[in-house]
Design a protein around this motif. Structure first.
Motif, mmCIF file in Angstrom:
data_model
loop_
_atom_site.group_PDB
_atom_site.id
_atom_site.type_symbol
_atom_site.label_atom_id
_atom_site.label_comp_id
_atom_site.label_asym_id
_atom_site.label_seq_id
_atom_site.Cartn_x
_atom_site.Cartn_y
_atom_site.Cartn_z
ATOM 1 N N ASN A 246 104.515 24.303 -13.155
ATOM 2 C CA ASN A 246 103.800 24.965 -11.834
ATOM 3 C C ASN A 246 102.577 24.360 -11.825
ATOM 4 O O ASN A 246 101.749 25.053 -11.226
ATOM 5 C CB ASN A 246 103.644 26.836 -11.640
ATOM 6 N N ASN A 247 102.636 23.261 -12.198
ATOM 7 C CA ASN A 247 101.077 23.081 -12.229
ATOM 8 C C ASN A 247 99.891 23.728 -12.305
ATOM 9 O O ASN A 247 98.820 23.795 -11.162
ATOM 10 C CB ASN A 247 101.308 21.922 -11.280
ATOM 11 N N LEU A 248 99.456 24.314 -12.692
ATOM 12 C CA LEU A 248 98.471 25.709 -13.564
ATOM 13 C C LEU A 248 96.763 25.073 -14.283
ATOM 14 O O LEU A 248 97.199 24.374 -15.451
ATOM 15 C CB LEU A 248 98.918 26.666 -14.331
ATOM 16 N N SER A 249 96.546 25.125 -13.283
ATOM 17 C CA SER A 249 94.888 25.036 -14.102
ATOM 18 C C SER A 249 94.744 26.449 -15.441
ATOM 19 O O SER A 249 95.357 26.909 -15.304
ATOM 20 C CB SER A 249 93.854 24.863 -13.709
ATOM 21 N N ASP A 250 93.599 25.872 -16.324
ATOM 22 C CA ASP A 250 94.246 26.541 -17.719
ATOM 23 C C ASP A 250 93.184 27.656 -17.001
ATOM 24 O O ASP A 250 93.923 29.393 -17.489
ATOM 25 C CB ASP A 250 93.022 26.135 -18.675
ATOM 26 N N ASP A 251 92.562 27.949 -16.112
ATOM 27 C CA ASP A 251 91.757 29.546 -15.984
ATOM 28 C C ASP A 251 92.864 30.132 -14.737
ATOM 29 O O ASP A 251 92.798 31.178 -15.053
ATOM 30 C CB ASP A 251 90.598 29.095 -14.803
ATOM 31 N N ARG A 252 93.533 29.541 -14.422
ATOM 32 C CA ARG A 252 94.710 29.826 -13.374
ATOM 33 C C ARG A 252 96.001 30.194 -14.385
ATOM 34 O O ARG A 252 96.646 31.411 -13.941
ATOM 35 C CB ARG A 252 95.616 29.267 -12.473
ATOM 36 N N ALA A 253 96.185 29.920 -15.406
ATOM 37 C CA ALA A 253 97.177 30.506 -16.230
ATOM 38 C C ALA A 253 96.822 31.179 -16.784
ATOM 39 O O ALA A 253 97.485 32.336 -16.970
ATOM 40 C CB ALA A 253 97.432 28.870 -17.535
ATOM 41 N N GLU A 254 95.243 31.815 -17.317
ATOM 42 C CA GLU A 254 94.611 31.885 -18.205
ATOM 43 C C GLU A 254 95.371 33.964 -17.318
ATOM 44 O O GLU A 254 95.821 34.963 -17.720
ATOM 45 C CB GLU A 254 93.180 32.814 -18.274
ATOM 46 N N PHE A 255 94.874 33.590 -16.054
ATOM 47 C CA PHE A 255 95.087 34.836 -15.004
ATOM 48 C C PHE A 255 96.390 35.011 -14.739
ATOM 49 O O PHE A 255 96.567 36.593 -15.066
ATOM 50 C CB PHE A 255 94.523 34.386 -13.857
ATOM 51 N N LEU A 256 97.088 34.609 -14.842
ATOM 52 C CA LEU A 256 99.064 35.065 -14.466
ATOM 53 C C LEU A 256 99.088 34.588 -15.997
ATOM 54 O O LEU A 256 100.150 35.983 -15.766
ATOM 55 C CB LEU A 256 99.135 33.528 -13.957
ATOM 56 N N ILE A 257 98.952 34.572 -16.401
ATOM 57 C CA ILE A 257 99.303 35.290 -17.811
ATOM 58 C C ILE A 257 99.204 36.961 -18.174
ATOM 59 O O ILE A 257 99.745 37.348 -18.398
ATOM 60 C CB ILE A 257 99.117 34.873 -19.269
ATOM 61 N N ASN A 258 97.969 36.911 -17.605
ATOM 62 C CA ASN A 258 97.892 38.251 -17.794
ATOM 63 C C ASN A 258 98.132 39.451 -16.482
ATOM 64 O O ASN A 258 98.518 40.738 -16.608
ATOM 65 C CB ASN A 258 96.294 38.410 -17.847
ATOM 66 N N ASP A 259 99.111 38.554 -15.758
ATOM 67 C CA ASP A 259 99.125 39.064 -14.462
ATOM 68 C C ASP A 259 100.931 39.411 -13.783
ATOM 69 O O ASP A 259 101.796 40.452 -13.647
ATOM 70 C CB ASP A 259 98.532 38.423 -13.274
ATOM 71 N N ARG A 260 101.505 38.133 -14.698
ATOM 72 C CA ARG A 260 102.765 38.787 -14.755
ATOM 73 C C ARG A 260 104.124 39.009 -15.784
ATOM 74 O O ARG A 260 103.498 38.129 -16.562
ATOM 75 C CB ARG A 260 103.425 37.282 -14.721
ATOM 76 N N LEU A 261 104.365 39.907 -14.997
ATOM 77 C CA LEU A 261 105.260 40.336 -17.047
ATOM 78 C C LEU A 261 106.074 39.174 -17.196
ATOM 79 O O LEU A 261 107.073 39.293 -18.092
ATOM 80 C CB LEU A 261 106.154 41.578 -16.054
ATOM 81 N N SER A 262 106.555 38.744 -16.540
ATOM 82 C CA SER A 262 107.556 37.418 -16.476
ATOM 83 C C SER A 262 107.016 36.487 -17.529
ATOM 84 O O SER A 262 108.087 35.678 -18.833
ATOM 85 C CB SER A 262 108.816 36.396 -15.412
ATOM 86 N N PHE A 263 105.762 35.675 -17.017
ATOM 87 C CA PHE A 263 104.800 35.453 -17.902
ATOM 88 C C PHE A 263 104.920 36.231 -19.121
ATOM 89 O O PHE A 263 105.252 35.540 -20.494
ATOM 90 C CB PHE A 263 103.311 34.991 -17.636
#
Length: 359
Positions: free
Chosen positions: A72-89
């Motif tokens: 998904n071409n995620l930055s480290d900060d964005r990855a941290e947010f989405l890991i905490n936000d998305r059930l699929s992650f």
């Protein structure tokens, strides 16, 4: 209206995500990520924690985060947010709502350790071995090509550019280490030429030259299954043809034919392929100042029909995966692009397994 919470709400939501085609769920069902553990542990070389301290996150979990980022071409900060936000992650990583997720700095440090250890090539090779074990061996010849990967543009003076091209660090940067860390001395500018189409009256528009700054992803795919089998990364100005003799050809392919565009046509490459048992189907160049002979034009058209199979690899990486380089230096760029190549192969394996009815 808001309903009453139930015991199986999370499970029902995850099942709904799977029914809608959760790609990470498909990754988990098709790929046994535990196969990467030996290479990861060898590269990370964690201490035995005899002196205590907080234990590190599981290396396989951290590697899965890199796969998510590459997809998904995620930055480290964005990855941290989405890991905490998305059930699929969370499901893909094996995390529950009560589990602590790695922060951005932890993700950066993990990737940096893999980069410094040069572990990406080993991880790619390990997955390629798994692909072969699944029955997808390199077959029907191979197709070689390269694609430009954009990197953040540098604003340098003419003198600084001259120093960088000569392999020197500009004197003004040596006393400013913070500035030097933000300067990419490995990436290069190059021009991408677009052929203009003819007007209705037979005349042509002027050709367009587009400057691009960054790196180049050189790959070789097998014609039968479309997996990336060999790859390398250079600066954007490197000539494509020279890479053919630098380990880009896969000698394990069951067929000896090599397809490539005219950038790979040279006496040195033809001699190299002939000496190593490869059959060249490299495009022939148009004679300078003359029309191309009809038989050569027809031959190139036939080669193009085969060679075009490599283009979806790059379009998928730049489209669905949005591949760009945001790091500094060729070592980190190679790690980023190598992870993108590995992740593409994971997606390709999921595609084949679904088509075979196994996923």
């Amino acid at each position: 209206m808001r309903g009453q919470p139930g015991f199986f709400d999370v499970e029902d939501r995850l099942q709904r995500l799977s029914d809608l085609g959760d790609q990470l769920d498909a990754f988990a069902r098709v790929v046994d990520f535990e196969m990467f553990r030996p290479e990861l542990e060898a590269a990370l070389d964690y201490s035995d924690r005899a002196k205590g301290g907080r234990p590190p996150f599981d290396p396989v979990l951290m590697f899965k985060i890199l796969v998510i980022q590459a997809s998904n071409n995620l930055s480290d900060d964005r990855a941290e947010f989405l890991i905490n936000d998305r059930l699929s992650f969370m499901r893909f990583l094996g995390l529950g709502l009560a589990d602590k997720a790695p922060d951005a700095k932890t993700i950066w440090f993990f990737r940096e350790r893999l980069t410094r250890a040069g572990a990406i090539e080993g991880l790619f090779t390990r997955f390629d071995a798994a692909v072969r074990e699944a029955g997808y061996i390199p077959m029907s010849g191979q197709i070689v090509d390269a694609s430009l990967i954009a990197a953040p543009k540098q604003r340098n003076s003419d003198g600084e550019k001259a120093d960088i091209k000569a392999g020197r660090v500009p004197e003004a940067w040596q006393s400013h280490p913070a500035k030097l860390r933000q300067k990419d001395c490995d990436a290069r500018w190059t021009l991408v030429f677009g052929k203009a189409r003819e007007r209705d009256d037979g005349t042509r528009h002027a050709d367009i030259a587009i400057p691009v700054f960054g790196y180049k992803n050189h790959i070789s795919i097998d014609r039968r299954h479309g997996f990336i089998r060999k790859w390398d990364v250079t600066d954007a100005a490197a000539h494509d043809g020279a890479m053919l003799r630098r380990g880009l050809l896969d000698r394990s392919n069951t067929a000896s034919t090599v397809w490539a565009d005219s950038a790979y046509r040279s006496k040195a490459n033809e001699a190299f392929m002939d000496a190593h048992g490869f059959n060249s189907e490299v495009h022939r160049r148009k004679p300078k100042g003359r029309l191309m002979a009809p038989n050569i034009r027809r031959g190139n058209a036939a080669r193009s029909a085969v060679r075009a199979a490599v283009e979806p690899v790059f379009s998928h990486q730049k489209g669905a995966m949005a591949l760009t380089v945001r790091t500094v230096g060729i070592a980190r760029a190679k790690a980023k692009i190598g992870l993108a190549n590995l992740t593409y192969n994971i997606r390709r394996l999921v595609f084949h397994e679904r088509r075979a009815g196994l996923a």
